[in-house]
Motif scaffolding. Structure first.
Motif, PDB file in Angstrom:
ATOM      1  N   GLY A   1      -7.791 -26.926  19.907  1.00  0.00           N
ATOM      2  CA  GLY A   1      -8.077 -28.264  20.418  1.00  0.00           C
ATOM      3  C   GLY A   1      -8.586 -29.195  19.322  1.00  0.00           C
ATOM      4  N   ILE A   2      -9.493 -28.710  18.500  1.00  0.00           N
ATOM      5  CA  ILE A   2     -10.011 -29.506  17.383  1.00  0.00           C
ATOM      6  C   ILE A   2      -8.899 -29.799  16.393  1.00  0.00           C
ATOM      7  N   LEU A   3      -8.095 -28.797  16.095  1.00  0.00           N
ATOM      8  CA  LEU A   3      -6.972 -28.972  15.177  1.00  0.00           C
ATOM      9  C   LEU A   3      -5.982 -29.998  15.722  1.00  0.00           C
ATOM     10  N   SER A   4      -5.773 -29.990  17.015  1.00  0.00           N
ATOM     11  CA  SER A   4      -4.878 -30.965  17.639  1.00  0.00           C
ATOM     12  C   SER A   4      -5.360 -32.391  17.399  1.00  0.00           C
ATOM     13  N   ILE A   5      -6.639 -32.618  17.612  1.00  0.00           N
ATOM     14  CA  ILE A   5      -7.200 -33.957  17.395  1.00  0.00           C
ATOM     15  C   ILE A   5      -7.090 -34.368  15.934  1.00  0.00           C
ATOM     16  N   VAL A   6      -7.402 -33.446  15.038  1.00  0.00           N
ATOM     17  CA  VAL A   6      -7.333 -33.748  13.604  1.00  0.00           C
ATOM     18  C   VAL A   6      -5.910 -34.097  13.198  1.00  0.00           C
ATOM     19  N   LEU A   7      -4.941 -33.294  13.624  1.00  0.00           N
ATOM     20  CA  LEU A   7      -3.557 -33.530  13.218  1.00  0.00           C
ATOM     21  C   LEU A   7      -2.975 -34.795  13.826  1.00  0.00           C
ATOM     22  N   LYS A   8      -3.296 -35.075  15.077  1.00  0.00           N
ATOM     23  CA  LYS A   8      -2.717 -36.247  15.741  1.00  0.00           C
ATOM     24  C   LYS A   8      -3.416 -37.550  15.378  1.00  0.00           C
ATOM     25  N   LYS A   9      -4.733 -37.523  15.264  1.00  0.00           N
ATOM     26  CA  LYS A   9      -5.488 -38.768  15.117  1.00  0.00           C
ATOM     27  C   LYS A   9      -6.190 -38.947  13.775  1.00  0.00           C
ATOM     28  N   LYS A  10      -6.546 -37.874  13.118  1.00  0.00           N
ATOM     29  CA  LYS A  10      -7.412 -37.969  11.947  1.00  0.00           C
ATOM     30  C   LYS A  10      -6.744 -37.594  10.626  1.00  0.00           C
ATOM     31  N   HIS A  11      -5.422 -37.322  10.644  1.00  0.00           N
ATOM     32  CA  HIS A  11      -4.792 -36.981   9.367  1.00  0.00           C
ATOM     33  C   HIS A  11      -4.802 -38.220   8.460  1.00  0.00           C
ATOM     34  N   THR A  12      -4.913 -37.973   7.175  1.00  0.00           N
ATOM     35  CA  THR A  12      -4.976 -39.090   6.230  1.00  0.00           C
ATOM     36  C   THR A  12      -3.613 -39.763   6.122  1.00  0.00           C
ATOM     37  N   GLN A  13      -3.638 -41.003   5.687  1.00  0.00           N
ATOM     38  CA  GLN A  13      -2.407 -41.782   5.580  1.00  0.00           C
ATOM     39  C   GLN A  13      -1.632 -41.406   4.317  1.00  0.00           C
ATOM     40  N   PHE A  14      -0.342 -41.426   4.428  1.00  0.00           N
ATOM     41  CA  PHE A  14       0.568 -41.173   3.314  1.00  0.00           C
ATOM     42  C   PHE A  14       0.255 -42.150   2.192  1.00  0.00           C
ATOM     43  N   PRO A  15       0.166 -41.783   0.961  1.00  0.00           N
ATOM     44  CA  PRO A  15       0.434 -40.500   0.303  1.00  0.00           C
ATOM     45  C   PRO A  15      -0.804 -39.641   0.084  1.00  0.00           C
ATOM     46  N   ASP A  16      -1.917 -39.941   0.740  1.00  0.00           N
ATOM     47  CA  ASP A  16      -3.116 -39.110   0.637  1.00  0.00           C
ATOM     48  C   ASP A  16      -2.943 -37.921   1.576  1.00  0.00           C
ATOM     49  N   PHE A  17      -2.853 -36.745   1.024  1.00  0.00           N
ATOM     50  CA  PHE A  17      -2.612 -35.545   1.816  1.00  0.00           C
ATOM     51  C   PHE A  17      -3.871 -34.688   1.967  1.00  0.00           C
TER      52      PHE A  17
ATOM     53  N   ASN B   1       2.836 -34.231  11.534  1.00  0.00           N
ATOM     54  CA  ASN B   1       1.451 -34.113  11.990  1.00  0.00           C
ATOM     55  C   ASN B   1       1.357 -34.305  13.495  1.00  0.00           C
ATOM     56  N   ASN B   2       2.123 -35.236  14.035  1.00  0.00           N
ATOM     57  CA  ASN B   2       2.134 -35.465  15.476  1.00  0.00           C
ATOM     58  C   ASN B   2       2.697 -34.253  16.213  1.00  0.00           C
ATOM     59  N   VAL B   3       3.787 -33.703  15.724  1.00  0.00           N
ATOM     60  CA  VAL B   3       4.393 -32.521  16.357  1.00  0.00           C
ATOM     61  C   VAL B   3       3.427 -31.336  16.297  1.00  0.00           C
ATOM     62  N   ALA B   4       2.824 -31.106  15.146  1.00  0.00           N
ATOM     63  CA  ALA B   4       1.881 -29.992  15.013  1.00  0.00           C
ATOM     64  C   ALA B   4       0.676 -30.190  15.933  1.00  0.00           C
ATOM     65  N   GLY B   5       0.194 -31.420  16.040  1.00  0.00           N
ATOM     66  CA  GLY B   5      -0.913 -31.704  16.950  1.00  0.00           C
ATOM     67  C   GLY B   5      -0.540 -31.456  18.399  1.00  0.00           C
ATOM     68  N   ASN B   6       0.670 -31.865  18.781  1.00  0.00           N
ATOM     69  CA  ASN B   6       1.142 -31.610  20.151  1.00  0.00           C
ATOM     70  C   ASN B   6       1.262 -30.118  20.430  1.00  0.00           C
ATOM     71  N   LEU B   7       1.756 -29.364  19.453  1.00  0.00           N
ATOM     72  CA  LEU B   7       1.867 -27.910  19.620  1.00  0.00           C
ATOM     73  C   LEU B   7       0.492 -27.264  19.777  1.00  0.00           C
ATOM     74  N   CYS B   8      -0.483 -27.744  19.017  1.00  0.00           N
ATOM     75  CA  CYS B   8      -1.849 -27.220  19.145  1.00  0.00           C
ATOM     76  C   CYS B   8      -2.414 -27.522  20.529  1.00  0.00           C
ATOM     77  N   ALA B   9      -2.189 -28.735  21.014  1.00  0.00           N
ATOM     78  CA  ALA B   9      -2.677 -29.107  22.344  1.00  0.00           C
ATOM     79  C   ALA B   9      -2.014 -28.256  23.430  1.00  0.00           C
ATOM     80  N   LEU B  10      -0.699 -28.097  23.342  1.00  0.00           N
ATOM     81  CA  LEU B  10       0.022 -27.277  24.311  1.00  0.00           C
ATOM     82  C   LEU B  10      -0.454 -25.826  24.260  1.00  0.00           C
ATOM     83  N   SER B  11      -0.643 -25.306  23.064  1.00  0.00           N
ATOM     84  CA  SER B  11      -1.122 -23.930  22.908  1.00  0.00           C
ATOM     85  C   SER B  11      -2.525 -23.761  23.462  1.00  0.00           C
ATOM     86  N   SER B  12      -3.350 -24.796  23.361  1.00  0.00           N
ATOM     87  CA  SER B  12      -4.695 -24.747  23.946  1.00  0.00           C
ATOM     88  C   SER B  12      -4.622 -24.596  25.459  1.00  0.00           C
ATOM     89  N   VAL B  13      -3.768 -25.382  26.073  1.00  0.00           N
ATOM     90  CA  VAL B  13      -3.612 -25.311  27.531  1.00  0.00           C
ATOM     91  C   VAL B  13      -3.094 -23.936  27.941  1.00  0.00           C
TER      92      VAL B  13
END
Length: 115
Positions: free
Chosen positions: A18-34, A54-66
């Motif tokens: 769940g935390i990883l989902s939030i980080v990947l979807k909302k808190k990932h740094t902007q390109f080109p800062d990785f 990042n959006n896809v990975a965040g969605n997968l984390c959220a789905l996996s949490s559920v």
């Protein structure tokens, strides 16, 4: 008592996802800062691919949490024995980790190849 311990193992993994989902979807740094985000050379080529993966990975984390919450509740309610519950946990966690590591890269390649 054993069922409660197994339930807690699932909940810890679900919380991490769940935390990883939030980080990947909302808190990932902007390109080109990785600094923060889904790291793979193939998705670090452009801003669009970086944001998409990042959006896809965040969605997968959220789905996996559920899914993890549902599995843990079923195991707890049915009072599945400890060995079966551990096997289910390892299958669930391995499947989740592989999906999160592989699927965003594959979907990014397919999606951005067609544009």
């Amino acid at each position: 008592m054993e069922n409660l311990f197994l339930f807690l193992i699932y909940i810890v993994f679900v919380c991490i996802l769940g935390i990883l989902s939030i980080v990947l979807k909302k808190k990932h740094t902007q390109f080109p800062d990785f600094s923060v985000g889904y790291h793979n050379k193939k998705i670090m080529k452009s801003k669009e691919i970086w944001n998409y993966a990042n959006n896809v990975a965040g969605n997968l984390c959220a789905l996996s949490s559920v899914v993890g919450i549902v599995i843990s509740a079923i195991i707890y309610i049915l009072k599945v024995n400890i060995s079966a519950a551990l096997i289910i946990f390892f299958i669930y966690s391995l499947t989740t980790i592989l999906l999160i590591l592989i699927l965003p890269v594959q979907l990014s390649k397919k999606y951005f190849r067609s544009l």
